[in-house]
Write an enzyme that holds these catalytic residues in place. Sequence first.
Site, PDB file in Angstrom:
ATOM      1  N   GLY A   1      46.498  -8.803 -10.568  1.00 17.56           N
ATOM      2  CA  GLY A   1      46.231  -9.475 -11.838  1.00 17.56           C
ATOM      3  C   GLY A   1      46.882  -8.928 -12.967  1.00 17.56           C
ATOM      4  O   GLY A   1      46.726  -7.499 -13.169  1.00 17.56           O
TER       5      GLY A   1
ATOM      6  N   GLY B   1      53.738  -3.368  -3.266  1.00 21.68           N
ATOM      7  CA  GLY B   1      52.305  -3.848  -3.643  1.00 21.68           C
ATOM      8  C   GLY B   1      52.135  -3.795  -5.240  1.00 21.68           C
ATOM      9  O   GLY B   1      53.077  -3.355  -5.839  1.00 21.68           O
TER      10      GLY B   1
ATOM     11  N   ALA C   1      54.347  -5.746 -10.528  1.00 26.90           N
ATOM     12  CA  ALA C   1      53.675  -4.720 -11.354  1.00 26.90           C
ATOM     13  C   ALA C   1      54.669  -3.774 -11.950  1.00 26.90           C
ATOM     14  O   ALA C   1      53.972  -2.826 -12.772  1.00 26.90           O
ATOM     15  CB  ALA C   1      52.531  -4.132 -10.531  1.00 26.90           C
ATOM     16  N   ALA C   2      55.879  -3.855 -11.968  1.00 28.53           N
ATOM     17  CA  ALA C   2      56.622  -2.934 -12.578  1.00 28.53           C
ATOM     18  C   ALA C   2      56.632  -2.890 -14.304  1.00 28.53           C
ATOM     19  O   ALA C   2      56.386  -2.093 -14.687  1.00 28.53           O
ATOM     20  CB  ALA C   2      58.464  -3.244 -12.347  1.00 28.53           C
TER      21      ALA C   2
ATOM     22  N   ASP D   1      60.171  -3.567  -4.378  1.00 29.69           N
ATOM     23  CA  ASP D   1      59.127  -4.335  -4.658  1.00 29.69           C
ATOM     24  C   ASP D   1      58.913  -4.376  -6.030  1.00 29.69           C
ATOM     25  O   ASP D   1      58.379  -3.431  -6.593  1.00 29.69           O
ATOM     26  CB  ASP D   1      57.626  -4.364  -3.902  1.00 29.69           C
ATOM     27  CG  ASP D   1      56.721  -5.383  -4.130  1.00 29.69           C
ATOM     28  OD1 ASP D   1      56.915  -6.272  -5.232  1.00 29.69           O
ATOM     29  OD2 ASP D   1      55.770  -5.498  -3.695  1.00 29.69           O
TER      30      ASP D   1
ATOM     31  N   GLY E   1      46.176  -8.143 -15.986  1.00 31.68           N
ATOM     32  CA  GLY E   1      45.242  -7.292 -16.631  1.00 31.68           C
ATOM     33  C   GLY E   1      44.624  -6.019 -15.989  1.00 31.68           C
ATOM     34  O   GLY E   1      44.732  -5.071 -16.658  1.00 31.68           O
TER      35      GLY E   1
ATOM     36  N   ASN F   1      46.089  -4.720 -13.490  1.00 30.29           N
ATOM     37  CA  ASN F   1      47.334  -3.721 -13.251  1.00 30.29           C
ATOM     38  C   ASN F   1      47.669  -2.961 -14.525  1.00 30.29           C
ATOM     39  O   ASN F   1      47.819  -1.585 -14.188  1.00 30.29           O
ATOM     40  CB  ASN F   1      48.556  -4.613 -12.899  1.00 30.29           C
ATOM     41  CG  ASN F   1      48.705  -5.302 -11.750  1.00 30.29           C
ATOM     42  OD1 ASN F   1      47.725  -5.130 -10.678  1.00 30.29           O
ATOM     43  ND2 ASN F   1      49.581  -6.260 -11.552  1.00 30.29           N
TER      44      ASN F   1
ATOM     45  N   GLY G   1      64.496  -4.929 -17.276  1.00 29.88           N
ATOM     46  CA  GLY G   1      64.770  -4.718 -15.719  1.00 29.88           C
ATOM     47  C   GLY G   1      65.499  -3.447 -15.584  1.00 29.88           C
ATOM     48  O   GLY G   1      65.195  -2.555 -16.088  1.00 29.88           O
TER      49      GLY G   1
ATOM     50  N   ASN H   1      43.011 -10.567 -10.418  1.00 29.72           N
ATOM     51  CA  ASN H   1      43.310 -11.394  -9.289  1.00 29.72           C
ATOM     52  C   ASN H   1      43.073 -10.522  -7.870  1.00 29.72           C
ATOM     53  O   ASN H   1      43.279  -9.360  -7.866  1.00 29.72           O
ATOM     54  CB  ASN H   1      44.606 -11.768  -9.416  1.00 29.72           C
ATOM     55  CG  ASN H   1      44.837 -12.890 -10.575  1.00 29.72           C
ATOM     56  OD1 ASN H   1      43.883 -13.585 -10.766  1.00 29.72           O
ATOM     57  ND2 ASN H   1      46.184 -12.964 -10.843  1.00 29.72           N
TER      58      ASN H   1
ATOM     59  N   ASP I   1      54.048  -4.273 -15.807  1.00 26.03           N
ATOM     60  CA  ASP I   1      52.731  -3.974 -16.122  1.00 26.03           C
ATOM     61  C   ASP I   1      52.560  -2.290 -16.260  1.00 26.03           C
ATOM     62  O   ASP I   1      51.846  -1.777 -16.957  1.00 26.03           O
ATOM     63  CB  ASP I   1      51.698  -4.413 -15.062  1.00 26.03           C
ATOM     64  CG  ASP I   1      51.811  -5.854 -14.904  1.00 26.03           C
ATOM     65  OD1 ASP I   1      51.740  -6.595 -16.212  1.00 26.03           O
ATOM     66  OD2 ASP I   1      51.319  -6.647 -13.853  1.00 26.03           O
TER      67      ASP I   1
END
Length: 311
Positions: A41, A292, A253-254, A250, A43, A45, A225, A12, A256
Amino acid sequence: MVKKTTIIGSTNLDKVTRVPRLANSGETLSTPQHQEEVMGGKGLNQAVAVARAGGQANFITKVGAGFDLAGRVQEDGLNLDYVLESQDAETGQAYITVSKATGDNIIYVYEGANGQLLAKDVWDQKAAFEDAAFCLAQLEIPLETVLSAFKDAHEAGVVTVLNPAPVPDQENFPKELLAESDLVIPNEHETELLTNIPVTDRESLIQNADFFFKAGVKHVLITLGDKGAFYKSVDGKEVTVNAIKTTAIDTTAAGDTFIGALLSRLVPSFANIEGAIKYGVAAASLTVAQPGALPSIPFEDAILAQLPKTK
C-alpha cells in the site's frame, strides 16, 4: 531532534506473482513461482520508507477489523498508534504481477478499508500533526479525506506533500487539493495525466511545473524513473539529479521509497532540497534492485553507502 512526518494513506496486503514477462492480451503464461503475500500500500510503503531512512513516521490508516498491522509490521521510528479499523470492509489488497525480464509491474487494487478512511477519522487523530514537520498523502484513500487532512495540517503549521497516485479522472480531481499542497511529487506519467503536457525534455518539465504553480503549489518534484528527478520551486530554484544506473529487478515501491527517504532528510524551509533528492534517489536505486514492496525498502546505513553514487 529527528523530524516527524505524518503519513495519511493506504494499507494493502500485496499478492505478488512473478512471471517471466508480462503477458499480451488473451495470452496464457506459466510461472515457476507461487503467489507471495507481503504488506504494502502506498501509504504504508511511504511510512516505512521514512522510518527506515532515519526519520520518524506517524501513520494514519484504516484496516479490516482484527487485522494486526503492528504484528505484521514492526519498524523503529514507525508509530502505529493512529491505525483505525473498519467493521465491514477487509484490509485493502493489491494484486501485482512483476516481469522478471524487465522489473516492470502491473497492479490492480481493491481499496477495502482504505476507502472508508474519512475526513472525520483524520480529524479525530489530529494529535498526529502536533509534532510533525510534514503531512504526506497519496490517492489510494478518498480525495475529500486528503483535502480535509491538508487543511487540518495547515492549521497546525505543517507542510503538506501530495503524491498524486493513482491519478483519478481529471473531472474528479479537486483543484482545491493542489492549492492545499505545498509540495507535489508525481512521476512523469502522473504529471502528464494531470497537466496534459507530455514530459519530453527540460522545457516540458518547466511547463508542467508552471501548471502546478498556477494552481497554488509552491514546490514541484517530478520523478523520471531511470532518468532521475527534476525539482522546481515557484521562486525559480531548479535542481536536477540523475538516477543511479541499476539493474531493475522489481520497480514496486521505488517511488514510495524515494518520497519517504526524501522527507526523512528534507527541512521545512526546503533549504537542503538538493541533498534530500539525492538521498531519495540513492534509496530508490536500492529498492529497484530487490523484489517486493516492503522487503525492498532500504535502511539508512545502506542508503548512506549508496549516496556517493548520486550526481
